[in-house]
Design an enzyme around this catalytic site. Sequence first.
Site, short mmCIF file in Angstrom:
data_model
loop_
_atom_site.label_atom_id
_atom_site.label_comp_id
_atom_site.label_asym_id
_atom_site.label_seq_id
_atom_site.Cartn_x
_atom_site.Cartn_y
_atom_site.Cartn_z
N ASP A 1 59.22 -1.89 -51.18
CA ASP A 1 59.77 -2.80 -50.17
C ASP A 1 58.74 -3.72 -49.53
O ASP A 1 59.06 -4.49 -48.64
CB ASP A 1 60.54 -2.02 -49.09
CG ASP A 1 59.76 -0.85 -48.53
OD1 ASP A 1 58.64 -0.59 -49.01
OD2 ASP A 1 60.27 -0.18 -47.61
N GLU B 1 45.14 7.44 -48.41
CA GLU B 1 44.27 6.41 -49.00
C GLU B 1 42.82 6.89 -49.03
O GLU B 1 42.13 6.77 -50.05
CB GLU B 1 44.36 5.10 -48.18
CG GLU B 1 45.75 4.47 -48.16
CD GLU B 1 46.69 5.04 -47.09
OE1 GLU B 1 46.30 6.04 -46.42
OE2 GLU B 1 47.80 4.51 -46.94
#
Length: 353
Positions: free
Chosen positions: A207, A294
């Site tokens: 998205d 991350e």
Amino acid sequence: MLGSGQSAKMPTKIVIAVVLFFSCQLLLFWSNFEDLDEKKASLEAAVARLERRKDVLRKQIMDLERESFRINKTLLRSEILLKDRLPLLKNPRNLSPIFFVTPTHYRPAQKADLTRLAQTLKAVPNLVWIVVEDAEKLSEGIAAIVKSSGLQYGHLHALTPTNMKLNESDPNWKVPRGVAQRNQALSWIRTNFAGTVRGVVYFGDDDNTYDWRLFDEMRSIEKAGVWPVGIVGGQLVETPMVSTTNGSVVGFNARWKPNRPFPIDMAAFAVNVSLIHSYPNAQFSYEVPRGYQESTFLVGLDLQRNELEPKAANCTEVYVWHTRTEHPKLNSFDRRRFQLRENLTDVERRAVL
Ligand SMILES: *[C@@H]1O[C@H](CO)[C@@H](O)[C@H](O)[C@H]1NC(C)=O
């Protein structure tokens, strides 16, 4: 008197001469007068011709102005196309591949989001789209979207475990989405592109919003590239901070958990595929605090901050936004049928499955 005798004759001659002279003048005048009439008529005709010509020219000017407007519009469109696409189209075969990893889960807007992403990626040369469903099996609707993108692709699935041991003190902690799916993609790349040392791996959610220029930026990454991400972490933009003297990453502007080793969003970096092979155990993990996915992955690749390569004009341009599709408000009847995938009409299936 001699003078008077002669002078009696002279006037007659003079009179005749004068009369003759004036007759000539009169004739001349008449002929000129007729000439003028003709001239006037021809001038009027010429004026009429010029008026018609003027109308024709005025119409031609209008046509040309319209044409010039149209050409300028086409020119502008071509310039925009060239500026944005030429770097990508220059030499598709020599461009190193981009492995674009998209974890995706079942929800009413899933099909819409994947359709939009497919149409963004369609224009990018030499991109391998790896779509990993958070599901027990592959869905036909998603298979159709992935196939029709015209891209090289991998269509995989990996179910997020629901019974994770919650070793987390954070009361907001939930089983993070995307972990099992990204790891599945990494293992697929390690298996299927084992000999591939050129190319970059990027984790692109379904998205987000991607500018085509992002892909051009990431192809030149040697180890790990970073860039700003728009509207994320409660900020208008999260970005690495780049030294103006030597052009290296010296910090990050993130306000949320700024002490993370790499306080950046999943959309803010890509790594060379050779690192994925060199560090076969580097992956995402359920065992880390929220916001550390991350960092966990990048630390697993043995990367240091000063090795990060700033892209997007030294991190001054924004080519990706962390956009979120709003959860649609469905009535309970439709929501229930969607969850069970039961009793949907043909057109409803086409909308969401
Ligand atoms: C980035 O910054 C470095 C150091 O200031 C400079 O040498 C380089 O040209 C810059 N690159 C771009 C694309 O602006």
